[in-house]
Design a protein around this motif. Structure first.
Motif, mmCIF file in Angstrom:
data_model
loop_
_atom_site.group_PDB
_atom_site.id
_atom_site.type_symbol
_atom_site.label_atom_id
_atom_site.label_comp_id
_atom_site.label_asym_id
_atom_site.label_seq_id
_atom_site.Cartn_x
_atom_site.Cartn_y
_atom_site.Cartn_z
ATOM 1 N N THR A 91 0.648 -1.193 0.046
ATOM 2 C CA THR A 91 -0.020 -0.120 0.043
ATOM 3 C C THR A 91 0.992 1.348 0.022
ATOM 4 N N HIS A 92 0.297 1.928 -0.895
ATOM 5 C CA HIS A 92 1.225 3.423 -0.793
ATOM 6 C C HIS A 92 0.251 4.574 -0.645
ATOM 7 N N VAL A 93 0.901 5.697 -0.463
ATOM 8 C CA VAL A 93 0.218 7.195 -0.281
ATOM 9 C C VAL A 93 0.203 7.332 -1.760
ATOM 10 N N ASN A 94 -0.953 7.822 -1.997
ATOM 11 C CA ASN A 94 -1.238 8.090 -3.291
ATOM 12 C C ASN A 94 -0.689 9.660 -3.359
ATOM 13 N N ARG A 95 0.168 10.067 -4.327
ATOM 14 C CA ARG A 95 0.842 11.371 -4.300
ATOM 15 C C ARG A 95 -0.221 12.332 -5.192
ATOM 16 N N THR A 96 -1.045 11.622 -5.985
ATOM 17 C CA THR A 96 -1.958 12.643 -6.752
ATOM 18 C C THR A 96 -3.211 12.751 -6.134
ATOM 19 N N PHE A 97 -3.344 12.337 -4.834
ATOM 20 C CA PHE A 97 -4.912 12.466 -4.216
ATOM 21 C C PHE A 97 -5.085 13.958 -4.302
ATOM 22 N N GLU A 98 -5.820 14.453 -4.913
ATOM 23 C CA GLU A 98 -6.083 15.886 -4.717
ATOM 24 C C GLU A 98 -7.380 16.026 -3.707
ATOM 25 N N GLY A 99 -8.023 15.193 -2.764
ATOM 26 C CA GLY A 99 -9.012 15.247 -2.153
ATOM 27 C C GLY A 99 -10.166 15.093 -2.757
ATOM 28 N N LEU A 100 -11.189 14.634 -1.673
ATOM 29 C CA LEU A 100 -12.415 14.228 -2.521
ATOM 30 C C LEU A 100 -13.281 15.399 -2.993
ATOM 31 N N SER A 101 -14.008 14.957 -4.072
ATOM 32 C CA SER A 101 -14.979 15.949 -4.573
ATOM 33 C C SER A 101 -16.145 16.371 -3.545
ATOM 34 N N MET A 102 -16.749 17.281 -3.892
ATOM 35 C CA MET A 102 -18.093 17.851 -3.118
ATOM 36 C C MET A 102 -19.213 16.761 -3.188
ATOM 37 N N SER A 103 -19.224 16.125 -4.214
ATOM 38 C CA SER A 103 -20.418 15.317 -4.191
ATOM 39 C C SER A 103 -20.105 13.955 -3.564
ATOM 40 N N GLU A 104 -18.727 13.753 -3.366
ATOM 41 C CA GLU A 104 -18.399 12.447 -2.386
ATOM 42 C C GLU A 104 -18.276 12.912 -0.942
ATOM 43 N N VAL A 105 -18.106 14.070 -0.566
ATOM 44 C CA VAL A 105 -17.590 14.185 0.725
ATOM 45 C C VAL A 105 -18.708 14.040 1.745
ATOM 46 N N LYS A 106 -19.937 13.843 1.460
ATOM 47 C CA LYS A 106 -20.887 13.582 2.416
ATOM 48 C C LYS A 106 -21.342 12.297 2.571
ATOM 49 N N LYS A 107 -20.665 11.540 1.672
ATOM 50 C CA LYS A 107 -21.148 10.062 1.732
ATOM 51 C C LYS A 107 -20.111 9.186 2.647
ATOM 52 N N LEU A 108 -20.674 8.470 3.431
ATOM 53 C CA LEU A 108 -19.932 7.824 4.181
ATOM 54 C C LEU A 108 -19.224 6.991 3.541
ATOM 55 N N SER A 109 -19.367 6.572 2.143
ATOM 56 C CA SER A 109 -18.789 5.420 1.547
ATOM 57 C C SER A 109 -17.486 5.919 0.971
ATOM 58 N N SER A 110 -17.224 7.289 1.096
ATOM 59 C CA SER A 110 -16.255 7.771 0.830
ATOM 60 C C SER A 110 -14.920 7.791 1.756
ATOM 61 N N TYR A 111 -15.211 7.221 2.819
ATOM 62 C CA TYR A 111 -14.078 7.066 3.908
ATOM 63 C C TYR A 111 -13.795 5.668 4.235
ATOM 64 N N PHE A 112 -12.818 5.340 4.423
ATOM 65 C CA PHE A 112 -12.313 4.004 4.864
ATOM 66 C C PHE A 112 -11.911 3.772 6.140
ATOM 67 N N HIS A 113 -11.716 2.611 6.647
ATOM 68 C CA HIS A 113 -11.251 2.522 7.931
ATOM 69 C C HIS A 113 -9.699 2.006 7.803
ATOM 70 N N PHE A 114 -8.954 2.778 8.322
ATOM 71 C CA PHE A 114 -7.330 2.670 8.315
ATOM 72 C C PHE A 114 -6.911 1.338 9.017
ATOM 73 N N ARG A 115 -7.385 0.194 8.695
ATOM 74 C CA ARG A 115 -6.928 -1.040 9.304
ATOM 75 C C ARG A 115 -7.222 -1.818 8.170
ATOM 76 N N GLU A 116 -6.794 -3.250 8.687
ATOM 77 C CA GLU A 116 -6.947 -4.480 7.487
ATOM 78 C C GLU A 116 -8.206 -4.524 7.095
ATOM 79 N N ALA A 117 -8.644 -4.953 6.251
ATOM 80 C CA ALA A 117 -10.160 -5.260 5.876
ATOM 81 C C ALA A 117 -10.387 -6.404 6.193
ATOM 82 N N VAL A 118 -11.583 -6.294 6.973
ATOM 83 C CA VAL A 118 -12.450 -7.628 7.295
ATOM 84 C C VAL A 118 -13.471 -7.962 6.649
ATOM 85 N N ASP A 119 -14.082 -6.903 5.718
ATOM 86 C CA ASP A 119 -15.380 -6.918 5.370
ATOM 87 C C ASP A 119 -15.330 -7.269 3.829
#
Lengths: 698, 223
Positions: free
Chosen positions: B76-104
């Motif tokens: 896993t790497h940090v995405n250097r081209t990450f420019e932030g979430l867009s306004m349409s995504e920012v209010k959705k819970l699905s645009s955020y992830f848990h910072f841990r190993e995936a279990v689901d």
């Protein structure tokens, strides 16, 4: 142009045809550098005159188009057997892009011949349909370097594929130099190309593709001053790799909310005349009721508590607006309560004497009930009368007294209008103590809970504010004192004294003392009794009429009037050292804001019972603040209270006995038994009759 | 470690070397007799602190979607081209992830997986968090800042300025875990009981039946 291209292409094809077999020898994938004396010669001859023209090397099948990076590989195509020293020439800077088209097809032959070892992948072809101007720049250095020292480069550049080439001989004889210089060039170019095609270990992209994409984008969009924004373009291209492509609808209204709030807050920054009558109002207000929020914020910041300068200043301006539009005697920023959707900023105000708005009085429900019951008694005697007597609703305290001492205004965000919260009733406080709900941020949201909360979110908010104020508003000892005229000692007002005033002779307490001993701090808000009020209200005291009625009823039933003990709580201005502990945790944590600079430090108190309540004092000044979710601390998680047991509908008396319905079997057994007994009874009767008859006969 | 330190309740003292004492009943077998012996277990506050930090991180540390990406090799790497979430995504819970190993991830249906981008969607999203509604999303300053607050661990705040690279989270609180939702209370209890039963030790069990009717904590002791 076209004709020359095709001409050259044909030549190339011929050349290639001849070049195939010898192409196999020696050099590999980068085979372009294969010397092929015979065929190249005429080729060269032709090509030299055609020098100024771009070199359409290609095979027709190859896609034509400017090949930006193709220049470095250009030589690869002709080189199969075409050591062409003059090839270097066209690659000097200055070559027009028209050279490009030829380069691409040029590559084809080499690829076709040796597709496998060839480093280039078909994707390259696809991504290089054109040759941007900047491509020329690329070629320049290559050409230059090649020209300068093909021989040296040959030795230096070892492309991966050439490792197995045994024919690499830096010491090739001079006569062949001219033939191999282009091959050197080609090799170098091939090396360069393969280097560019190195896949990044981190991202899986390679520079070659990236440059191709970038240049495609530039040529498609043709921005001005592309060279100035080339880095941005590069970044955008990389970014495009990550975004999902299927969402083509763009949201136009994205920035509107920001503008909206900015517009609203802009109004805050406008000075002066909001309404016409302001001038008079300002004159009347001799004492400025606006608190110095920024100063308090400065002190709280030292304690690590606060909202940030930006937001605090806006709140400050919003408070100013509040004090300008309402006749307010005293105003204070109470704090901020967080909610799920929106937050609340709360201001505690005290209206000027006599200027307060009257609230619609709520009807006393208890009175109605009593009346209703007595009426029912008269009208319908048959129905069993419910013995349930709703406990009389304890009336709320008058405003300016007890829990309603202050009026609270809330807003969701500075800039939004302030809304006044209703007065709090004891029932609300009592219920609020039993529930724990998060605030949503909307004042009209219903509060669904068990026990049911009498009111909506604005009432719940008000109740929590009352509880928090009563529990955590503290001041240094001596800051407030009881008024001289207040409360004769003999007459114990129920609930104790309830008003205080500032002590003009307060000299301040040493900060160190404030931290060390909790008895230097006192509560200056009345304690809320379990009843829900600050001043005890005796529910058995009713107005005379009611009293008589109820006493009559009670006498009828033979009940004794209830004796309710007066609830007492700690009186006003009790030191906080008297506060109860929570499971061995002290109720307050005190500390100095700075150990290093105690002379300028302030004392900070943090409540452990209501997490989020802070108080500071620098000896003379003090302030309370709350920021949090609005809940009390509890060690165990909240569990809702147990439901009460189901009431008995009516007691089992002799007339009415409650039993279970008989089951079918029981019924049948009963029937059978009954029949049996009837039968027996008949028999007995018959026998009796017989007996009688017999007796009669006798 | 979590189970060990979870027995200590209440606030932190502030002194890492403070030791909590916790008495447990442990079954001690000596020869043929077995009886319960009270054992006083000492737990240091720093252990408890470490365990709480880990729990909080595991439960509620979040990153926005697109900030990290995963290579096919698995790293896993940090995405250097990450420019932030867009306004349409920012209010959705699905645009955020848990910072841990995936279990689901494995449990998702194929249809859901088809919509995922394997390089970006390799972590659990907040959308399916239990209890539902344990995240509060708010916009501050108009649309210039989005703030997520966790209700599972009240005090955890995550911020992100949309269309910029700024994001981060911080926990300021009393290390008191928030109340579980109604739906999960029974699950929590079940797992808690299970834990006790399988541990092999006999301990005092706190049985609390939840669910709205008849809430009564009752104590049972096993022999």
């Amino acid at each position: 142009m076209e004709s020359s291209i095709s001409f050259h292409q044909e030549k190339e094809r011929q050349e290639l045809g001849g070049a195939e077999p010898p192409g196999e020898e020696g050099a590999l994938a980068a085979s372009p550098h294969e010397p092929e004396p015979p065929s190249p010669a005429p080729w060269e001859a032709e090509r030299s005159p055609a020098d100024p023209e771009p070199r359409p090397l290609g095979d027709v099948p190859g896609p034509r188009g400017p090949a930006p990076a193709a220049p470095p590989r250009g030589p690869s195509a002709p080189t199969p057997g075409s050591p062409d020293p003059d090839l270097a020439a066209p690659w000097r800077p200055g070559r027009t892009s028209s050279a490009g088209p030829g380069l691409d097809p040029r590559r084809r032959p080499s690829e076709e011949r040796e597709p496998a070892p060839h480093h280039a992948s078909p994707s390259e072809e696809a991504s290089f349909p054109w040759a941007p101007q900047s491509g020329a720049g690329l070629r320049g250095p290559w050409g230059a370097s090649h020209d300068d020292s093909p021989r040296e480069e040959r030795g230096v550049i070892i492309s991966p594929e050439e490792d197995s080439d045994g024919h690499w001989d830096p010491a090739l004889p001079e006569p062949r130099a001219s033939e191999e210089a282009p091959s050197m060039l080609d090799i170098a170019i091939q090396n360069a190309k393969s280097f560019l095609q190195n896949t990044s270990s981190k991202t899986g992209l390679n520079l070659y593709d990236h440059l191709a994409n970038m240049l495609t984008k530039i040529l498609d969009e043709r921005p001005e001053n592309a060279v100035d924004i080339i880095e941005k373009i590069s970044q955008d291209v990389k970014l495009a790799h990550f975004s999902k492509k299927f969402d083509t609808l763009q949201n136009e209204n994205e920035l509107l909310p920001a503008y909206e709030i900015a517009e609203r807050q802009r109004a805050l920054f406008l000075q002066g005349h909001l309404e016409g009558a302001d001038q008079e109002l300002e004159d009347e207000m001799v004492e400025n009721s606006l608190p110095n929020v920024m100063e308090s914020a400065y002190y709280f910041e030292q304690a690590g508590v606060g909202l940030g300068t930006d937001e605090t200043y806006r709140i400050f301006l919003a408070l100013k607006q509040l004090t300008d539009t309402h006749p307010i005697q005293r105003c204070r920023l109470w704090g901020k309560i967080l909610g799920l959707e929106m937050n609340y900023i709360i201001a505690e105000v005290e209206f000027r004497e006599g200027e307060e708005e009257e609230e619609v009085e709520e009807e006393d429900v208890a009175n109605e009930k009593d009346n209703g019951e007595s009426e029912a008694e008269d009208e319908e005697d048959e129905l069993p009368k419910s013995l349930y007597k709703a406990p009389q609703a304890i009336p709320k305290e008058e405003s300016r007294t007890g829990a309603n001492k202050y009026i609270y205004f809330v807003c969701n965000e500075p800039g939004r209008p302030w809304v006044k919260l209703p007065l709090v009733t004891p029932a609300q406080i009592v219920t609020a103590r039993k529930i724990k709900k998060y605030f949503t941020g909307r004042l009209d949201a219903p509060v669904i809970s068990y026990p049911p909360f009498p009111g909506n979110e604005s009432n719940y908010l008000r109740a929590q504010i009352a509880r928090i104020s009563a529990g955590t508003h503290i001041s240094p000892l001596g800051f407030y004192q009881f008024g001289e005229e207040e409360g004769e000692e003999e007459e114990e007002v129920e609930g104790g004294r309830d008003s205080f005033e500032e002590n003009p002779e307060f000299e301040g307490i040493q900060v160190v003392d404030l931290v060390e001993s909790l008895s230097n701090w006192v509560h200056h808000v009345q304690y809320i009794l379990p009843q829900g009020r600050c001043n005890w209200f005796n529910p058995t005291q009713k107005n005379e009429e009611e009293e008589e009625e109820i006493e009559e009823e009670k006498e009828e039933k033979g009940e004794e009037p209830d004796y309710i003990e007066q609830e007492v709580g700690p009186p006003l201005l009790t030191p906080i050292s008297e506060d109860l502990e929570i499971q061995n945790i002290p109720p307050w944590t005190a500390r100095l804001s700075s150990h290093f600079i105690p002379q300028y430090a302030i004392a900070v108190l943090r409540s452990n019972l209501w997490p989020g309540a802070y108080a500071f004092s620098n000896g003379k000044k003090f302030e309370n603040f709350y920021i949090g979710w609005g809940h009390k601390y509890s060690v165990d998680n909240y569990t809702p209270p147990v439901l009460p047991p189901v009431y008995q509908e009516y007691p089992s008396r002799s007339e009415v006995i409650e039993v279970d319905d008989p089951s079918v079997e029981e019924e049948q057994a009963l029937m059978a038994a009954k029949e049996a007994s009837e039968f027996v009874a008949e028999e007995i009767e018959e026998s009796e009759e017989d007996e009688y008859e017999e007796e009669d006969e006798d | 470690m979590v189970t060990q330190t979870d027995v200590v309740k209440g606030r932190f003292m502030g002194d890492p070397s403070h030791e909590y004492e916790h008495t447990e009943l442990q079954k001690v077998t000596e020869g043929e007799k077995s009886f319960d012996e009270e054992v006083v277990v000492q737990i240091k506050e720093e252990t408890r602190l470490v365990s709480i930090i880990d729990q909080i991180d595991r439960a509620v540390a979040i990153v926005p979607r697109g900030a990290l990406f995963k290579t096919p090799f698995g790293s896993t790497h940090v995405n250097r081209t990450f420019e932030g979430l867009s306004m349409s995504e920012v209010k959705k819970l699905s645009s955020y992830f848990h910072f841990r190993e995936a279990v689901d991830l494995k449990n998702k249906t194929l249809l859901e997986k088809a919509n995922l981008d394997p390089s970006l969607d390799f972590l659990d999203s907040l959308e399916y968090d239990i209890p539902k509604g344990s995240w509060s999303i708010q916009m501050e300053r108009g649309n210039a800042l989005v703030v997520l607050r966790s209700l599972l661990w009240p005090g955890l705040t995550f911020y992100h300025a949309p269309r910029t690279k700024n994001y981060g989270y911080i926990y300021v609180g009393t290390a008191l875990r928030g109340p579980p939702g109604q739906e999960t209370q029974s699950k929590a209890l079940a797992s808690g009981e299970l834990e006790c039963a399988t541990a092999g030790d006999t301990r005092t069990r706190l049985l609390a039946t939840a669910g709205g009717d008849n809430l009564q904590p009752s104590f049972e002791e096993d022999k």
